[in-house]
Design a protein around this motif. Structure first.
Motif, mmCIF file in Angstrom:
data_model
loop_
_atom_site.group_PDB
_atom_site.id
_atom_site.type_symbol
_atom_site.label_atom_id
_atom_site.label_comp_id
_atom_site.label_asym_id
_atom_site.label_seq_id
_atom_site.Cartn_x
_atom_site.Cartn_y
_atom_site.Cartn_z
ATOM 1 N N ILE A 58 0.856 -1.187 0.000
ATOM 2 C CA ILE A 58 0.000 0.000 0.000
ATOM 3 C C ILE A 58 0.889 1.232 0.000
ATOM 4 O O ILE A 58 1.754 1.396 0.868
ATOM 5 C CB ILE A 58 -0.944 0.008 1.213
ATOM 6 C CG1 ILE A 58 -1.817 -1.249 1.207
ATOM 7 C CG2 ILE A 58 -1.794 1.264 1.233
ATOM 8 C CD1 ILE A 58 -2.711 -1.372 2.435
ATOM 9 N N GLU A 59 0.667 2.069 -0.937
ATOM 10 C CA GLU A 59 1.442 3.297 -1.030
ATOM 11 C C GLU A 59 0.877 4.329 -0.044
ATOM 12 O O GLU A 59 -0.279 4.728 -0.143
ATOM 13 C CB GLU A 59 1.397 3.848 -2.458
ATOM 14 C CG GLU A 59 2.046 2.938 -3.481
ATOM 15 C CD GLU A 59 2.039 3.565 -4.860
ATOM 16 O OE1 GLU A 59 1.565 4.727 -4.967
ATOM 17 O OE2 GLU A 59 2.494 2.912 -5.809
ATOM 18 N N VAL A 60 1.692 4.720 0.929
ATOM 19 C CA VAL A 60 1.284 5.692 1.942
ATOM 20 C C VAL A 60 1.498 7.094 1.386
ATOM 21 O O VAL A 60 2.619 7.452 0.987
ATOM 22 C CB VAL A 60 2.084 5.502 3.243
ATOM 23 C CG1 VAL A 60 1.652 6.526 4.290
ATOM 24 C CG2 VAL A 60 1.895 4.077 3.764
ATOM 25 N N GLN A 61 0.417 7.863 1.375
ATOM 26 C CA GLN A 61 0.503 9.222 0.869
ATOM 27 C C GLN A 61 1.239 10.110 1.873
ATOM 28 O O GLN A 61 1.164 9.903 3.087
ATOM 29 C CB GLN A 61 -0.894 9.789 0.617
ATOM 30 C CG GLN A 61 -1.677 9.058 -0.448
ATOM 31 C CD GLN A 61 -1.062 9.229 -1.826
ATOM 32 O OE1 GLN A 61 -0.421 10.247 -2.110
ATOM 33 N NE2 GLN A 61 -1.248 8.231 -2.685
ATOM 34 N N PRO A 62 1.946 11.105 1.415
ATOM 35 C CA PRO A 62 2.642 12.012 2.338
ATOM 36 C C PRO A 62 1.636 12.831 3.151
ATOM 37 O O PRO A 62 0.459 12.940 2.808
ATOM 38 C CB PRO A 62 3.474 12.892 1.406
ATOM 39 C CG PRO A 62 2.778 12.820 0.089
ATOM 40 C CD PRO A 62 2.191 11.442 0.003
#
Length: 341
Positions: A58-62
């Motif tokens: 899962i790509e964690v958003q900044p």
């Protein structure tokens, strides 16, 4: 008996049938168990049939703070009261206790910042915007109430309450129920009898220096109940002060709680002196003495106030000095001026 047992022969046919039934039942039970036996679970074959699980990352958003502009509208980011969120607040906040020599924990994963209420939604621009929005529902300030004196004249009653904001399971604070009512005694329509009785009812709740009567209520659990109670206390005390009991009509000057100059010999002496100075030989009755207007006598009112203060407030340097000054003015003598040595 021995002859009977010797000649006895068992029935072998019945015995053979019982043995045969037992053998047949045993064989049938074994066949049934063979048919209902559980199937063998082969785990190795099942593992071969399973597909390998694909792990998805899962790509964690900044954080939102990295995308915020310095001139953004903070009211859109934090429009109302809410719990603290570190990813939405572009401030290096710290909260918590740590041993000496270490910095407090930062805003990320900080439970202390989430416990306390925050006012991040009440910034000056947001407050100004909200005030402009509700201004259309407000009425204009009355033009006649342009000074503190005008406000005290038209609204003499002052109600004092306190509001508290704290983080707890209950939003109620026990101190918020306390209500204080303040009013100046001069604002009440009282005569000499009613004023004296009113002061005796309120007791030490009256301050002579500020002329304020202060009534405080905290016995009820809700503020509205305490507000009704202080209003009741003021109303009941006011009407009770104007009440004349039957025994009050029988009181004499020796029974009075205070010195009433109009009913004492001091007024009669002043009136007789004034009539004699003006060559008036008439004799007045008791009622005429009480009804005589001393304002026609030069410095008569000042003399009355000086005697009243001396008798009711007690002897002091100030009361004796005022009395001496009033007597000199009344007799036309020069007033003594104190000079610094």
């Amino acid at each position: 008996m021995s002859l009977f047992f010797k000649n006895y022969k068992p029935n072998t046919s019945i015995y053979n049938r019982q043995v045969l039934w037992r053998c047949n039942s045993t064989t049938a039970t074994q066949n049934t168990e063979d048919e209902e036996e559980f199937r063998v679970l082969d785990i190795l074959k099942k593992r071969d049939r399973q597909q390998k699980r694909v792990v998805r990352r899962i790509e964690v958003q900044p954080d939102r703070t990295t995308k915020m502009k310095p001139d953004q509208n903070w009211g859109n980011v934090w429009p109302g009261p809410r719990s603290f969120h570190p990813a939405s607040v572009p401030l290096p906040l710290r909260q918590g206790y740590v041993p000496k020599g270490q910095a407090p924990p930062g805003k990320y994963a900080n439970a202390e910042l989430m416990k306390i209420p925050n006012f991040l939604h009440l910034t000056p621009p947001v407050i100004k915007t909200q005030c402009e929005a509700i201004k259309k529902f407000c009425t204009e300030w009355p033009k006649l109430l342009n000074s503190e004196e005008a406000i005290e004249k038209h609204y003499p009653v002052e109600i004092i309450t306190s509001d508290y904001c704290h983080g707890s399971p209950s939003i109620r604070n026990p101190l918020a129920r306390i209500v204080t009512l303040r009013i100046k005694l001069s604002s009440l329509n009282l005569d000499q009898h009613a004023r004296d009785k009113f002061l005796r009812i309120v007791g030490d709740r009256y301050n002579e220096t500020t002329d304020l009567v202060t009534l405080t209520a905290d016995r009820c659990p809700v503020r509205k109940q305490n507000l009704d109670y202080v209003n009741y206390l003021l109303t009941a005390s006011y009407h009770e002060a104007w009440t004349y009991e039957d025994w009050e009509t029988e009181k004499t000057e020796q029974d009075m709680e205070y010195y009433n100059w109009d009913n004492n010999a001091s007024k009669r002496s002043l009136v007789d002196w004034y009539l004699k100075v003006n060559n008036d030989d008439r004799s007045l009755t008791e009622e005429e003495y009480k009804a005589f207007d001393i304002s026609v006598i030069p410095h008569g009112v000042e003399y009355k106030d000086a005697v009243y203060s001396l008798m009711n407030d007690g002897e002091s340097d100030a009361t004796i000095k005022n009395y001496a000054t009033a007597v000199r003015k009344l007799l036309g003598l020069p007033v003594k001026v104190d000079r610094d040595v």
